[in-house]
Motif scaffolding. Structure first.
Motif, PDB file in Angstrom:
ATOM      1  N   MET A   1       0.731  -1.118   0.042  1.00 27.93           N
ATOM      2  CA  MET A   1      -0.053  -0.054   0.141  1.00 27.93           C
ATOM      3  C   MET A   1       0.792   1.274  -0.066  1.00 27.93           C
ATOM      4  SD  MET A   1      -3.199  -0.875   2.581  1.00 27.93           S
ATOM      5  CE  MET A   1      -4.456  -1.378   1.487  1.00 27.93           C
ATOM      6  N   ARG A   2       0.479   2.293  -0.779  1.00 26.37           N
ATOM      7  CA  ARG A   2       1.374   3.558  -0.887  1.00 26.37           C
ATOM      8  C   ARG A   2       0.802   4.448  -0.252  1.00 26.37           C
ATOM      9  NH1 ARG A   2      -0.712   6.764  -4.946  1.00 26.37           N
ATOM     10  NH2 ARG A   2      -2.322   5.570  -6.315  1.00 26.37           N
ATOM     11  N   VAL A  55     -10.122 -10.751   4.140  1.00 25.03           N
ATOM     12  CA  VAL A  55      -8.871 -10.182   4.926  1.00 25.03           C
ATOM     13  C   VAL A  55      -9.156  -8.899   5.533  1.00 25.03           C
ATOM     14  CG1 VAL A  55      -6.608  -9.030   4.300  1.00 25.03           C
ATOM     15  CG2 VAL A  55      -7.307 -11.107   2.977  1.00 25.03           C
ATOM     16  N   LEU A  56      -9.908  -7.842   5.005  1.00 16.53           N
ATOM     17  CA  LEU A  56     -10.198  -6.536   5.574  1.00 16.53           C
ATOM     18  C   LEU A  56     -11.159  -6.906   6.834  1.00 16.53           C
ATOM     19  CD1 LEU A  56     -10.704  -4.216   2.646  1.00 16.53           C
ATOM     20  CD2 LEU A  56      -8.548  -4.655   4.107  1.00 16.53           C
ATOM     21  N   ALA A  57     -12.116  -7.594   6.498  1.00 15.18           N
ATOM     22  CA  ALA A  57     -12.919  -7.954   7.636  1.00 15.18           C
ATOM     23  C   ALA A  57     -12.190  -8.594   8.711  1.00 15.18           C
ATOM     24  CB  ALA A  57     -13.973  -8.703   7.191  1.00 15.18           C
ATOM     25  N   ASP A  58     -11.462  -9.476   8.600  1.00 20.02           N
ATOM     26  CA  ASP A  58     -10.773 -10.312   9.567  1.00 20.02           C
ATOM     27  C   ASP A  58      -9.847  -9.135  10.362  1.00 20.02           C
ATOM     28  OD1 ASP A  58     -11.712 -12.592   8.810  1.00 20.02           O
ATOM     29  OD2 ASP A  58      -9.898 -13.259   7.883  1.00 20.02           O
ATOM     30  N   VAL A  59      -9.157  -8.164   9.716  1.00 19.66           N
ATOM     31  CA  VAL A  59      -8.019  -7.338  10.343  1.00 19.66           C
ATOM     32  C   VAL A  59      -8.930  -6.356  11.030  1.00 19.66           C
ATOM     33  CG1 VAL A  59      -6.596  -5.611   9.827  1.00 19.66           C
ATOM     34  CG2 VAL A  59      -6.220  -7.676   8.426  1.00 19.66           C
ATOM     35  N   VAL A  93      -7.328   3.107   3.044  1.00 20.91           N
ATOM     36  CA  VAL A  93      -7.098   3.483   4.486  1.00 20.91           C
ATOM     37  C   VAL A  93      -7.165   4.744   5.093  1.00 20.91           C
ATOM     38  CG1 VAL A  93      -5.705   2.542   6.591  1.00 20.91           C
ATOM     39  CG2 VAL A  93      -5.594   1.262   4.599  1.00 20.91           C
ATOM     40  N   LEU A  94      -8.336   5.151   5.755  1.00 12.67           N
ATOM     41  CA  LEU A  94      -8.651   6.157   6.539  1.00 12.67           C
ATOM     42  C   LEU A  94      -8.133   6.443   7.919  1.00 12.67           C
ATOM     43  CD1 LEU A  94     -12.182   6.918   4.963  1.00 12.67           C
ATOM     44  CD2 LEU A  94      -9.990   7.323   3.716  1.00 12.67           C
ATOM     45  N   ASP A  95      -7.887   7.416   8.308  1.00 14.34           N
ATOM     46  CA  ASP A  95      -7.334   7.618   9.674  1.00 14.34           C
ATOM     47  C   ASP A  95      -8.505   8.283  10.346  1.00 14.34           C
ATOM     48  OD1 ASP A  95      -7.622  10.436   9.258  1.00 14.34           O
ATOM     49  OD2 ASP A  95      -5.513  10.875   9.458  1.00 14.34           O
ATOM     50  N   ALA A  96      -8.586   8.462  11.654  1.00 15.56           N
ATOM     51  CA  ALA A  96      -9.866   8.506  12.347  1.00 15.56           C
ATOM     52  C   ALA A  96     -10.428   9.824  11.795  1.00 15.56           C
ATOM     53  CB  ALA A  96      -9.571   8.808  13.942  1.00 15.56           C
ATOM     54  N   ALA A  97      -9.971  10.865  11.261  1.00 13.35           N
ATOM     55  CA  ALA A  97     -10.258  12.023  10.745  1.00 13.35           C
ATOM     56  C   ALA A  97     -10.968  11.678   9.420  1.00 13.35           C
ATOM     57  CB  ALA A  97      -9.414  13.231  11.065  1.00 13.35           C
ATOM     58  N   GLY A  98     -10.730  10.876   8.869  1.00 10.34           N
ATOM     59  CA  GLY A  98     -11.321  10.542   7.468  1.00 10.34           C
ATOM     60  C   GLY A  98     -10.164  11.025   6.611  1.00 10.34           C
ATOM     61  N   ARG A  99      -8.927  11.333   6.548  1.00  4.81           N
ATOM     62  CA  ARG A  99      -8.086  11.370   5.680  1.00  4.81           C
ATOM     63  C   ARG A  99      -7.574  10.096   5.108  1.00  4.81           C
ATOM     64  NH1 ARG A  99      -6.607  15.349  10.004  1.00  4.81           N
ATOM     65  NH2 ARG A  99      -5.328  13.606  10.895  1.00  4.81           N
ATOM     66  N   GLU A 100      -7.330  10.057   3.851  1.00  3.51           N
ATOM     67  CA  GLU A 100      -6.616   9.009   3.300  1.00  3.51           C
ATOM     68  C   GLU A 100      -5.162   8.762   3.537  1.00  3.51           C
ATOM     69  OE1 GLU A 100      -5.743   7.510  -1.174  1.00  3.51           O
ATOM     70  OE2 GLU A 100      -7.564   8.464  -1.016  1.00  3.51           O
ATOM     71  N   VAL A 101      -4.809   7.645   4.207  1.00  6.56           N
ATOM     72  CA  VAL A 101      -3.454   7.492   4.351  1.00  6.56           C
ATOM     73  C   VAL A 101      -2.627   6.542   3.731  1.00  6.56           C
ATOM     74  CG1 VAL A 101      -2.089   6.730   6.592  1.00  6.56           C
ATOM     75  CG2 VAL A 101      -4.160   7.997   6.958  1.00  6.56           C
ATOM     76  N   ARG A 102      -3.413   5.681   2.913  1.00  2.00           N
ATOM     77  CA  ARG A 102      -2.669   4.707   2.001  1.00  2.00           C
ATOM     78  C   ARG A 102      -3.930   4.212   1.214  1.00  2.00           C
ATOM     79  NH1 ARG A 102       1.217   5.548   4.956  1.00  2.00           N
ATOM     80  NH2 ARG A 102       2.598   4.161   5.754  1.00  2.00           N
ATOM     81  N   ARG A 103      -3.393   3.637  -0.105  1.00  2.00           N
ATOM     82  CA  ARG A 103      -4.374   3.069  -0.974  1.00  2.00           C
ATOM     83  C   ARG A 103      -3.445   2.387  -1.717  1.00  2.00           C
ATOM     84  NH1 ARG A 103      -7.233   6.351  -5.668  1.00  2.00           N
ATOM     85  NH2 ARG A 103      -8.072   7.782  -3.945  1.00  2.00           N
ATOM     86  N   ALA A 111      -0.454  -8.689   6.032  1.00  2.00           N
ATOM     87  CA  ALA A 111       0.467  -7.860   6.731  1.00  2.00           C
ATOM     88  C   ALA A 111       0.924  -6.388   6.173  1.00  2.00           C
ATOM     89  CB  ALA A 111       1.947  -8.599   6.605  1.00  2.00           C
ATOM     90  N   ASP A 112       0.353  -6.316   4.954  1.00  2.00           N
ATOM     91  CA  ASP A 112       0.409  -4.780   4.224  1.00  2.00           C
ATOM     92  C   ASP A 112      -0.934  -4.169   4.942  1.00  2.00           C
ATOM     93  OD1 ASP A 112       2.653  -5.101   2.875  1.00  2.00           O
ATOM     94  OD2 ASP A 112       1.347  -6.182   1.345  1.00  2.00           O
ATOM     95  N   VAL A 113      -1.869  -4.798   5.138  1.00  2.00           N
ATOM     96  CA  VAL A 113      -3.175  -4.046   5.645  1.00  2.00           C
ATOM     97  C   VAL A 113      -2.850  -3.662   6.994  1.00  2.00           C
ATOM     98  CG1 VAL A 113      -5.518  -4.388   6.232  1.00  2.00           C
ATOM     99  CG2 VAL A 113      -4.797  -5.242   4.242  1.00  2.00           C
ATOM    100  N   ILE A 114      -2.270  -4.350   7.763  1.00  2.00           N
ATOM    101  CA  ILE A 114      -2.082  -4.349   9.237  1.00  2.00           C
ATOM    102  C   ILE A 114      -1.082  -3.042   9.215  1.00  2.00           C
ATOM    103  CG2 ILE A 114      -0.874  -5.285  11.342  1.00  2.00           C
ATOM    104  CD1 ILE A 114      -2.084  -7.947  10.474  1.00  2.00           C
TER     105      ILE A 114
END
Length: 135
Positions: A1-2, A55-59, A93-103, A111-114
């Motif tokens: 994820m970048r 994967v996403l539901a598990d994480v 992947v959004l942080d708590a404020a809704g900012r996109e941190v990764r895509r 492992a990349d999702v975590i």
């Protein structure tokens, strides 16, 4: 994820309400996670989307305060175009404020999702916080 510096300011349907931030309303979902949100864009005939969903539901279930939301890309074309989504699955992947941190486009590795979630959660931590375990 970048890493992603998301600063769109378009005014089309379903686009972010404030530059760089996505809200539950903009995404058309009930709520975002308290600490982070995994946003999955899928289509009905996308084979890797089902594996990505698992994967996403598990994480999300493993990490407190993290929500997983899935958006049907075909029914939300305005949002998809506004965010520059060009393939499914695509995960934001959004942080708590809704900012996109990764895509990431394509099926992500657990492992990349975590790791991406760690970056999203760390982005919200105040300066000087030692990063100790939350309880």
């Amino acid at each position: 994820m970048r890493d992603r510096d998301h600063g769109q300011d378009g005014a089309g349907q379903g686009e972010p309400e404030a530059p760089g931030r996505l809200t539950a309303a903009a995404l058309g979902v009930g709520r975002l996670g308290e600490r982070a949100t995994l946003v999955q864009f899928s289509t009905a005939f996308c084979r890797p989307c089902a594996a990505t969903r698992r994967v996403l539901a598990d994480v999300a279930a493993m990490v407190g305060g993290v929500a997983h939301v899935e958006i049907d890309a075909e029914s939300r074309l305005g949002l998809v175009r506004g965010l520059g989504i060009t393939a499914t699955p695509t995960v934001l992947v959004l942080d708590a404020a809704g900012r996109e941190v990764r895509r990431a486009a394509g099926q992500p590795r657990r492992a990349d999702v975590i790791a991406a979630l760690g970056a999203a959660i760390d982005a919200e931590r105040p300066a000087g916080d030692g990063g100790g375990a939350a309880g």
